[in-house]
Scaffold this motif. Sequence first.
Motif, PDB file in Angstrom:
ATOM      1  N   GLY A 186       0.848  -1.187   0.000  1.00 16.87           N
ATOM      2  CA  GLY A 186       0.000   0.000   0.000  1.00 16.87           C
ATOM      3  C   GLY A 186       0.882   1.234   0.000  1.00 16.87           C
ATOM      4  O   GLY A 186       1.969   1.234   0.578  1.00 16.87           O
ATOM      5  N   VAL A 187       0.419   2.279  -0.664  1.00 20.91           N
ATOM      6  CA  VAL A 187       1.174   3.529  -0.726  1.00 20.91           C
ATOM      7  C   VAL A 187       0.245   4.655  -0.293  1.00 20.91           C
ATOM      8  O   VAL A 187      -0.837   4.806  -0.876  1.00 20.91           O
ATOM      9  CB  VAL A 187       1.633   3.812  -2.185  1.00 20.91           C
ATOM     10  N   GLY A 188       0.652   5.411   0.713  1.00 20.93           N
ATOM     11  CA  GLY A 188      -0.172   6.558   1.058  1.00 20.93           C
ATOM     12  C   GLY A 188      -0.132   6.942   2.519  1.00 20.93           C
ATOM     13  O   GLY A 188       0.675   6.431   3.303  1.00 20.93           O
ATOM     14  N   SER A 189      -1.009   7.824   2.839  1.00 16.17           N
ATOM     15  CA  SER A 189      -1.086   8.452   4.150  1.00 16.17           C
ATOM     16  C   SER A 189      -1.187   7.461   5.307  1.00 16.17           C
ATOM     17  O   SER A 189      -2.034   6.568   5.275  1.00 16.17           O
ATOM     18  CB  SER A 189      -2.360   9.288   4.135  1.00 16.17           C
ATOM     19  N   GLY A 190      -0.312   7.613   6.300  1.00 17.11           N
ATOM     20  CA  GLY A 190      -0.378   6.773   7.496  1.00 17.11           C
ATOM     21  C   GLY A 190       0.344   5.448   7.336  1.00 17.11           C
ATOM     22  O   GLY A 190       0.450   4.669   8.290  1.00 17.11           O
ATOM     23  N   LEU A 191       0.857   5.177   6.123  1.00 23.33           N
ATOM     24  CA  LEU A 191       1.578   3.910   5.893  1.00 23.33           C
ATOM     25  C   LEU A 191       3.077   4.174   5.844  1.00 23.33           C
ATOM     26  O   LEU A 191       3.522   5.315   5.712  1.00 23.33           O
ATOM     27  CB  LEU A 191       1.131   3.283   4.562  1.00 23.33           C
ATOM     28  N   LYS A 192       3.847   3.067   5.893  1.00 27.49           N
ATOM     29  CA  LYS A 192       5.296   3.205   5.766  1.00 27.49           C
ATOM     30  C   LYS A 192       5.626   3.856   4.425  1.00 27.49           C
ATOM     31  O   LYS A 192       4.971   3.554   3.413  1.00 27.49           O
ATOM     32  CB  LYS A 192       5.966   1.821   5.810  1.00 27.49           C
ATOM     33  N   THR A 193       6.624   4.722   4.401  1.00 27.82           N
ATOM     34  CA  THR A 193       7.064   5.330   3.136  1.00 27.82           C
ATOM     35  C   THR A 193       7.643   4.225   2.261  1.00 27.82           C
ATOM     36  O   THR A 193       8.485   3.447   2.709  1.00 27.82           O
ATOM     37  CB  THR A 193       8.142   6.398   3.420  1.00 27.82           C
ATOM     38  N   LYS A 194       7.196   4.164   1.026  1.00 23.23           N
ATOM     39  CA  LYS A 194       7.658   3.110   0.124  1.00 23.23           C
ATOM     40  C   LYS A 194       8.772   3.622  -0.790  1.00 23.23           C
ATOM     41  O   LYS A 194       8.840   4.816  -1.090  1.00 23.23           O
ATOM     42  CB  LYS A 194       6.492   2.568  -0.721  1.00 23.23           C
ATOM     43  N   VAL A 195       9.602   2.666  -1.220  1.00 25.69           N
ATOM     44  CA  VAL A 195      10.761   3.001  -2.061  1.00 25.69           C
ATOM     45  C   VAL A 195      10.624   2.317  -3.418  1.00 25.69           C
ATOM     46  O   VAL A 195      10.402   1.104  -3.490  1.00 25.69           O
ATOM     47  CB  VAL A 195      12.065   2.537  -1.369  1.00 25.69           C
ATOM     48  N   ASN A 196      10.746   3.100  -4.466  1.00 20.15           N
ATOM     49  CA  ASN A 196      10.754   2.535  -5.815  1.00 20.15           C
ATOM     50  C   ASN A 196      12.170   2.571  -6.388  1.00 20.15           C
ATOM     51  O   ASN A 196      12.923   3.512  -6.148  1.00 20.15           O
ATOM     52  CB  ASN A 196       9.845   3.359  -6.743  1.00 20.15           C
ATOM     53  N   ALA A 197      12.489   1.541  -7.175  1.00 16.50           N
ATOM     54  CA  ALA A 197      13.782   1.494  -7.865  1.00 16.50           C
ATOM     55  C   ALA A 197      13.547   1.370  -9.366  1.00 16.50           C
ATOM     56  O   ALA A 197      12.806   0.496  -9.808  1.00 16.50           O
ATOM     57  CB  ALA A 197      14.586   0.298  -7.356  1.00 16.50           C
ATOM     58  N   ASN A 198      14.180   2.251 -10.130  1.00 18.46           N
ATOM     59  CA  ASN A 198      14.061   2.199 -11.589  1.00 18.46           C
ATOM     60  C   ASN A 198      15.151   1.310 -12.178  1.00 18.46           C
ATOM     61  O   ASN A 198      16.321   1.438 -11.820  1.00 18.46           O
ATOM     62  CB  ASN A 198      14.240   3.591 -12.190  1.00 18.46           C
ATOM     63  N   ILE A 199      14.746   0.436 -13.083  1.00 17.96           N
ATOM     64  CA  ILE A 199      15.723  -0.316 -13.876  1.00 17.96           C
ATOM     65  C   ILE A 199      15.343  -0.122 -15.338  1.00 17.96           C
ATOM     66  O   ILE A 199      14.412   0.622 -15.638  1.00 17.96           O
ATOM     67  CB  ILE A 199      15.750  -1.819 -13.500  1.00 17.96           C
ATOM     68  N   GLY A 200      16.036  -0.802 -16.235  1.00 14.76           N
ATOM     69  CA  GLY A 200      15.661  -0.709 -17.638  1.00 14.76           C
ATOM     70  C   GLY A 200      16.858  -0.486 -18.541  1.00 14.76           C
ATOM     71  O   GLY A 200      17.868   0.083 -18.125  1.00 14.76           O
ATOM     72  N   THR A 201      16.694  -0.947 -19.773  1.00 18.39           N
ATOM     73  CA  THR A 201      17.764  -0.865 -20.760  1.00 18.39           C
ATOM     74  C   THR A 201      17.821   0.525 -21.380  1.00 18.39           C
ATOM     75  O   THR A 201      16.897   1.321 -21.245  1.00 18.39           O
ATOM     76  CB  THR A 201      17.492  -1.864 -21.899  1.00 18.39           C
ATOM     77  N   SER A 202      18.929   0.770 -22.090  1.00 20.15           N
ATOM     78  CA  SER A 202      19.015   1.953 -22.951  1.00 20.15           C
ATOM     79  C   SER A 202      19.506   1.440 -24.310  1.00 20.15           C
ATOM     80  O   SER A 202      19.926   0.272 -24.409  1.00 20.15           O
ATOM     81  CB  SER A 202      19.998   2.968 -22.365  1.00 20.15           C
ATOM     82  N   PRO A 203      19.466   2.271 -25.344  1.00 17.65           N
ATOM     83  CA  PRO A 203      19.930   1.787 -26.645  1.00 17.65           C
ATOM     84  C   PRO A 203      21.388   1.295 -26.593  1.00 17.65           C
ATOM     85  O   PRO A 203      21.787   0.425 -27.366  1.00 17.65           O
ATOM     86  CB  PRO A 203      19.796   3.016 -27.550  1.00 17.65           C
ATOM     87  N   ASP A 204      22.191   1.803 -25.652  1.00 16.25           N
ATOM     88  CA  ASP A 204      23.594   1.374 -25.557  1.00 16.25           C
ATOM     89  C   ASP A 204      23.785   0.098 -24.748  1.00 16.25           C
ATOM     90  O   ASP A 204      24.805  -0.581 -24.890  1.00 16.25           O
ATOM     91  CB  ASP A 204      24.433   2.487 -24.895  1.00 16.25           C
ATOM     92  N   CYS A 205      22.877  -0.224 -23.857  1.00 12.82           N
ATOM     93  CA  CYS A 205      23.013  -1.401 -22.982  1.00 12.82           C
ATOM     94  C   CYS A 205      21.647  -2.071 -22.921  1.00 12.82           C
ATOM     95  O   CYS A 205      20.759  -1.573 -22.229  1.00 12.82           O
ATOM     96  CB  CYS A 205      23.414  -1.006 -21.564  1.00 12.82           C
ATOM     97  N   ALA A 206      21.491  -3.177 -23.630  1.00 12.22           N
ATOM     98  CA  ALA A 206      20.145  -3.750 -23.745  1.00 12.22           C
ATOM     99  C   ALA A 206      20.102  -5.251 -23.480  1.00 12.22           C
ATOM    100  O   ALA A 206      19.593  -6.021 -24.290  1.00 12.22           O
ATOM    101  CB  ALA A 206      19.564  -3.416 -25.113  1.00 12.22           C
ATOM    102  N   SER A 207      20.640  -5.677 -22.329  1.00 15.33           N
ATOM    103  CA  SER A 207      20.623  -7.104 -22.009  1.00 15.33           C
ATOM    104  C   SER A 207      19.479  -7.420 -21.039  1.00 15.33           C
ATOM    105  O   SER A 207      19.409  -6.850 -19.938  1.00 15.33           O
ATOM    106  CB  SER A 207      21.964  -7.500 -21.375  1.00 15.33           C
ATOM    107  N   ILE A 208      18.602  -8.339 -21.445  1.00 10.46           N
ATOM    108  CA  ILE A 208      17.485  -8.738 -20.564  1.00 10.46           C
ATOM    109  C   ILE A 208      18.048  -9.361 -19.288  1.00 10.46           C
ATOM    110  O   ILE A 208      17.610  -9.054 -18.180  1.00 10.46           O
ATOM    111  CB  ILE A 208      16.566  -9.763 -21.260  1.00 10.46           C
ATOM    112  N   ASP A 209      19.033 -10.251 -19.456  1.00  9.45           N
ATOM    113  CA  ASP A 209      19.579 -10.950 -18.284  1.00  9.45           C
ATOM    114  C   ASP A 209      20.142  -9.966 -17.264  1.00  9.45           C
ATOM    115  O   ASP A 209      19.960 -10.127 -16.058  1.00  9.45           O
ATOM    116  CB  ASP A 209      20.675 -11.938 -18.705  1.00  9.45           C
ATOM    117  N   TYR A 210      20.839  -8.948 -17.775  1.00 17.56           N
ATOM    118  CA  TYR A 210      21.435  -7.999 -16.836  1.00 17.56           C
ATOM    119  C   TYR A 210      20.357  -7.171 -16.125  1.00 17.56           C
ATOM    120  O   TYR A 210      20.475  -6.873 -14.934  1.00 17.56           O
ATOM    121  CB  TYR A 210      22.462  -7.086 -17.530  1.00 17.56           C
ATOM    122  N   GLU A 211      19.284  -6.843 -16.826  1.00 13.47           N
ATOM    123  CA  GLU A 211      18.198  -6.103 -16.173  1.00 13.47           C
ATOM    124  C   GLU A 211      17.537  -6.961 -15.092  1.00 13.47           C
ATOM    125  O   GLU A 211      17.152  -6.458 -14.040  1.00 13.47           O
ATOM    126  CB  GLU A 211      17.166  -5.611 -17.201  1.00 13.47           C
TER     127      GLU A 211
END
Length: 422
Positions: free
Chosen positions: A54-79
């Motif tokens: 759950g995300v929102g008021s009165g709950l623990k602050t949640k942390v998001n992490a971004n991953i993803g390829t770019s045109p220079d580095c596009a390995s599924i396994d590494y992601e």
Amino acid sequence: MTIVELIKNEKAKKEIDVIAGQEKVTPEFIINGILLGEITVPKNINRQLKNPCGVGSGLKTKVNANIGTSPDCASIDYELEKMNECLRAGADAVMDLSTGGNITKIRENILKHCPVPLGTVPIYQVACETFGRGKKIIDMDPKHIFSVIEEQAQQGVDFMTVHCGVTKKTVEVLNRTKRLGGIVSRGGSFLAKWIGSNDAENPLYEQFDRLLDIAEKYDVTLSLGDGLRPGCLKDASDAAQIAELKVLGDLVLRARERNVQVIVEGPGHMPLNQIESHVKEAKKIIHDAPYYLLGPLVTDVAAGYDHITCAIGGAIAASAGADFICYVTPAEHLRLPKKEDVYLGVIAARIAAHAADIAKGVPNAQKWDDEFSKWRKALNWEEQQKIALDPEKFKSERGKLLPNDPNVCTMCSQYCAIKEEK
Ligand code: SF4
């Protein structure tokens, strides 16, 4: 049916009990928060999510992490390796921001292996496919935008960043504002260029009801993106940023009318002394919807250490009421993060989130610290390690220089203040 509709029909007991149990609050608290739109549970109806949150008021602050390829580095396994590092470090949610390789296949793999809510920015796929057809960003086709959103929703994406607040009007405000950093959001820049070249309204704004149809059908949580977020301290809290936020606040109400879950994204870069007042004002403008901060970074000059500048800003923002913070890695502004970077980024953001939770009085937040301090006082290294925020780091650092007396550490050795008190 969205979770809001399920609750209204008294059919979401299992999901609510899970979230209430995680947060150590009553199911009624969660139900009330969801019905008010102050709590969201990002989970697509097509996903079997092992670890929802759950995300929102009165709950623990949640942390998001971004991953993803770019045109220079596009390995599924590494992601996938990066995703696992994010999870090992304790991320509550992951976003796949891939722009290189076979984006659909990468997302399919990440969705298959990701036990936490997964988010995306569909306009990236639209832009990549438009380029792939030999066209430019300004040639993006609105029909294509909605077909990609539907494709991703059908695939199981739990939350999506949609830059609905980059409109003809807010771009006009931006153009009148003398910005140092201009637009730094990729999605925001695509849409601003498209609006300018086509002299047309942003389809995500103009056809917001069409977006709500898709979100409602799959219970995708809309993350209303801040396409005009400031990318440097000088631009923080400027007219363009506030103009966009006001548009998003209105869209929050429209989403709620349709029982669609919604969160709102915020900056960016911001001087430390502006953060608290900004978050409080922003929460009012967005009608207390969960506020998702991409930082804020409190200085522009620390490239290489931006996980730290982000954690400083994130702690202040979350203690003032932000509900969800997006990590930043040491690679920010320099290159695509490697798996070591994502680990450090998540840990830094978790420290910020937990420090904020103590300040916000989130149930049981400080209990963890009190328990840890009890073992520190007792010089019980095993128990400290077990409940440390990063037990592996605890073990490896202590192991680098062991003391002659195993009760103490090599910082003070026989002069250990705690031991003398025993
Ligand atoms: S040796 Fe010093 S730093 Fe280490 S536990 Fe004792 S007082 Fe703390």
